[in-house]
Design an enzyme around this catalytic site. Structure first.
Site, PDB file in Angstrom:
ATOM      1  N   CYS A 177       0.826  -1.204   0.000  1.00  0.00           N
ATOM      2  CA  CYS A 177       0.000   0.000   0.000  1.00  0.00           C
ATOM      3  C   CYS A 177       0.860   1.253   0.000  1.00  0.00           C
ATOM      4  CB  CYS A 177      -0.977   0.013   1.175  1.00  0.00           C
ATOM      5  SG  CYS A 177      -0.247   0.082   2.815  1.00  0.00           S
ATOM      6  N   CYS A 178       0.232   2.361  -0.405  1.00  0.00           N
ATOM      7  CA  CYS A 178       0.906   3.657  -0.459  1.00  0.00           C
ATOM      8  C   CYS A 178       2.060   3.593  -1.467  1.00  0.00           C
ATOM      9  CB  CYS A 178       1.349   4.061   0.943  1.00  0.00           C
ATOM     10  SG  CYS A 178       1.857   5.788   1.117  1.00  0.00           S
ATOM     11  N   ILE A 179       3.287   3.873  -1.039  1.00  0.00           N
ATOM     12  CA  ILE A 179       4.435   3.890  -1.948  1.00  0.00           C
ATOM     13  C   ILE A 179       5.053   2.498  -2.129  1.00  0.00           C
ATOM     14  CG2 ILE A 179       6.142   4.402  -0.152  1.00  0.00           C
ATOM     15  CD1 ILE A 179       6.071   5.845  -3.773  1.00  0.00           C
TER      16      ILE A 179
END
Length: 224
Positions: free
Chosen positions: A135-137
């Site tokens: 998730c995210c980066i």
């Protein structure tokens, strides 16, 4: 027996480690799914330490494993000791530590290297056909290691809501397919068993980020 899921952290704090809310959400949702989280982090120095009030680097030095232990409440293992054979899935939360301590994405973008330990772990789960949640980066790790895979970091058009949207274009340059998704949605690459969601790549209410991570965790456990 519940599924055993490795959670790999990159420190403690959004600007130089793992994003704390994302990490906590992963652990809460794993618990809700009846899965057993086993937390790991590399025993290495952080790239740098950031003052989270000023948003500026300091002269401090901190260790990724020691800092990650704050989130894990001390129940953590050295990433070098991870044995994929005894685990059912892998999840890596986001935070700039992913791009600074688990790879060099923060300074080199698509030309980055993923640290040897992290690359080995990702490839081990991939080879074993065990699901990987990102998730995210953190999807950039898969983008670098698994060309041609399908991922989401949210949207690909930069705006106030999606301030990091250029990441999607960089992932495409690595040969990946980026799929636009809202913060509460996930994308599943069944061929590679990758489950991704945007989390704090989006300027969204924290409960929406929490919900998106919940769907990611639920799908990872289902695929395990």
């Amino acid at each position: 027996m519940g599924k055993r899921v490795a959670v790999v952290l990159a420190g403690c704090g959004v600007y130089d480690g793992s994003e704390i809310h994302e990490s906590s959400a992963v652990l809460v949702h794993l618990s809700r799914e009846g899965a057993q989280a086993e937390v790991y982090a590399p025993d290495v120095d952080q790239m740098h330490v950031v003052d989270h009030v000023r948003g500026q680097p300091t002269q401090e030095k901190r260790n990724v494993l020691v800092e990650s232990a704050r989130i894990a409440r001390g129940n953590i293992k050295d990433l070098a000791k991870l044995d994929v054979a005894g685990l059912d899935a892998l999840i890596i939360p986001g935070g700039f530590g992913v791009a600074k301590n688990l790879s060099t994405w923060a300074t080199q973008g698509k030309n980055c290297i993923v640290t040897k330990e992290v690359e080995a772990v990702l490839k081990a789960f991939h080879t074993a056909r065990k699901p990987i949640g990102l998730c995210c980066i953190s999807p950039v790790l898969a983008a670098k290691i698994f060309p041609g895979c399908e991922l989401t970091v949210g949207h690909d058009t930069e705006c106030e809501k999606w301030p990091y949207a250029k990441t999607a274009e960089t992932m495409r340059e690595l040969g990946c397919k980026h799929v636009n998704k809202h913060v509460t949605e996930i994308h599943v690459d069944m061929k590679n068993k990758l489950v991704t969601t945007s989390a704090f790549m989006c300027n969204a209410p924290i409960h929406e980020i929490y919900d998106g991570i919940g769907k990611m965790v639920q799908e990872v456990v289902r695929l395990a």
